[in-house]
Design a protein around this motif. Sequence first.
Motif, PDB file in Angstrom:
ATOM      1  N   GLU A 104       0.851  -1.195   0.000  1.00 21.02           N
ATOM      2  CA  GLU A 104       0.000   0.000   0.000  1.00 21.02           C
ATOM      3  C   GLU A 104       0.881   1.237   0.000  1.00 21.02           C
ATOM      4  N   LEU A 105       0.378   2.287  -0.674  1.00 19.71           N
ATOM      5  CA  LEU A 105       0.961   3.619  -0.538  1.00 19.71           C
ATOM      6  C   LEU A 105       0.054   4.396   0.395  1.00 19.71           C
ATOM      7  N   MET A 164      -2.972   4.053  -2.640  1.00 15.49           N
ATOM      8  CA  MET A 164      -2.901   3.023  -3.690  1.00 15.49           C
ATOM      9  C   MET A 164      -2.636   1.677  -3.017  1.00 15.49           C
ATOM     10  N   ARG A 165      -3.004   0.613  -3.737  1.00 17.94           N
ATOM     11  CA  ARG A 165      -2.749  -0.746  -3.208  1.00 17.94           C
ATOM     12  C   ARG A 165      -2.472  -1.698  -4.352  1.00 17.94           C
ATOM     13  N   ALA A 186       9.509   4.472   4.701  1.00 17.36           N
ATOM     14  CA  ALA A 186       9.186   5.908   4.705  1.00 17.36           C
ATOM     15  C   ALA A 186       9.783   6.583   3.484  1.00 17.36           C
ATOM     16  N   LEU A 187       9.032   7.551   2.932  1.00 12.97           N
ATOM     17  CA  LEU A 187       9.512   8.360   1.812  1.00 12.97           C
ATOM     18  C   LEU A 187       9.931   9.716   2.378  1.00 12.97           C
ATOM     19  N   GLN A 201       4.246   6.936   2.786  1.00  9.20           N
ATOM     20  CA  GLN A 201       5.066   5.773   3.158  1.00  9.20           C
ATOM     21  C   GLN A 201       4.522   4.540   2.439  1.00  9.20           C
ATOM     22  N   ILE A 202       5.404   3.595   2.241  1.00 11.71           N
ATOM     23  CA  ILE A 202       5.020   2.335   1.598  1.00 11.71           C
ATOM     24  C   ILE A 202       4.942   1.251   2.674  1.00 11.71           C
TER      25      ILE A 202
END
Length: 483
Positions: free
Chosen positions: A184-185, A198-199, A215-216, A222-223
């Motif tokens: 997931e985003l 998103m997924r 983490a972004l 985060q992913i």
Amino acid sequence: MSHTSVLRFGLILAAALVLLAGLATFAIYQSRPQAQPAQEEFGKPVMAAQIEFLAEAMQRSAARIAAHPQTLACFAGAAPEVCQAQAANLYALNQDATVLFVTDGQRQLLPGFLPGDARRLLASNAGRGGTGATATATFNLSLSHPVVDSDGKRLGVVIVEQSVPQLQALFDTLPLPDAAAYAELQQSLPGDASVVLMRRGNQAIKRHAQPTQIALAGTPWQIAVWRPVTPVVESVAPYALGWLVASLVIAILVMATVLAVRNRVSDNLRMLVKFTNDLRQQRLRTHYPVSLAEFQTPLETMQKLGRVMLGRQKEATSLARIDHLSQVNNRRSFDEKQKELFASLKDGWSHSLLILDIDNFKQVNDTFGHEAGDQLIIKFGNALKACLRNSDFIARLGGDEFCVLFPYTPLDRAQELAERLRANMPESVELIPGVTQKLSWSGGLSEYSRDDKEENEALARADAALLEAKRGGRNATRIRAAA
């Protein structure tokens, strides 16, 4: 006393090796590579690196804008023409980004509406000198940077907002650890809440596994990656199957080896039993083949001892059949030989025998003593052996009485042999120093007959003939044939 078989030793060895294989399998299972978190296993995904690069570029751009003299002039004087000129310059440099100047009093210096997310970003940075980032559901990324004058006084913030239209495409390139994984985003919200943007993958595994967070940096995104949890049974099953196969192979090899060794040991033991039986029957073979080297040396030693023992037994047997004085066969040997010849009469063979008595033997004993008498017997036995054929059987029946068996010889031929014996015998022999005795003998000759009921009947006829020779004056041979 308990006895342990070779098969039992094999079972113990197989059990020990199976246990050892189990320990080795457990050690391999324990040292297997452990599943790594998605971020550690795959490193930083390309998507994350690209978004972080964009956020860092926007942050540097916001910092440069906040430090630009014309921006400081806009914040210091709030003159519309100055602010509009700076806005035109920024638009010319980057038409994809939206730049907002907001004072600490939340007054907007550049024309345009303040987006809601930008307001939250502004609120989160109010009263602070740091930077911040937020995003919208349309995948716009907003970053802020404080504006500080030459005296260090904070004047406001510069907000840079830019669309990230390729975010969906980037997320689709995110590598999943395996086909059953799920990602997931997520976007962080105030507090601990988050929203899924998103997924991808199998969402069902969210109920059974914990996610790995990536983490972004520089963004509120985060992913989260979920990997399927392999049940313990499934993870252990390949190792258990390998151990079972190895155990089966070990058991087969050990038991095959044990059975082969047991069979060889049994064969070698049977050869030892055969050697023992042969030794008991006073016969030894030239070779006793054994297949195990452990039996070869002991068997060779036993063979050497057996030959020595057999030689001594034959020597003792021979001595038991030889008259100790005359060194010819004794009465026991005579009886056995006579029985053998009598049994062969039914096959059509003819055998004869001659009984001999030394003449004047009693007179020699009485005159010169027993030593001289013994010497006469010895010399008479030697003369018989020297004058008869090798096939003739000579025996001493007792005292001075001897007997000669002529195997496979009819009576007429035996008469010729008796006459030749008398002619070849020495005339005299020396008994003791100074004493010489004339050597003469009386004989009775007869033949075994198939009509005889007993084997001693021919001996009785020969004895009767001998008695006739003695009565007739001695030194003669009389013949009595079967009736």
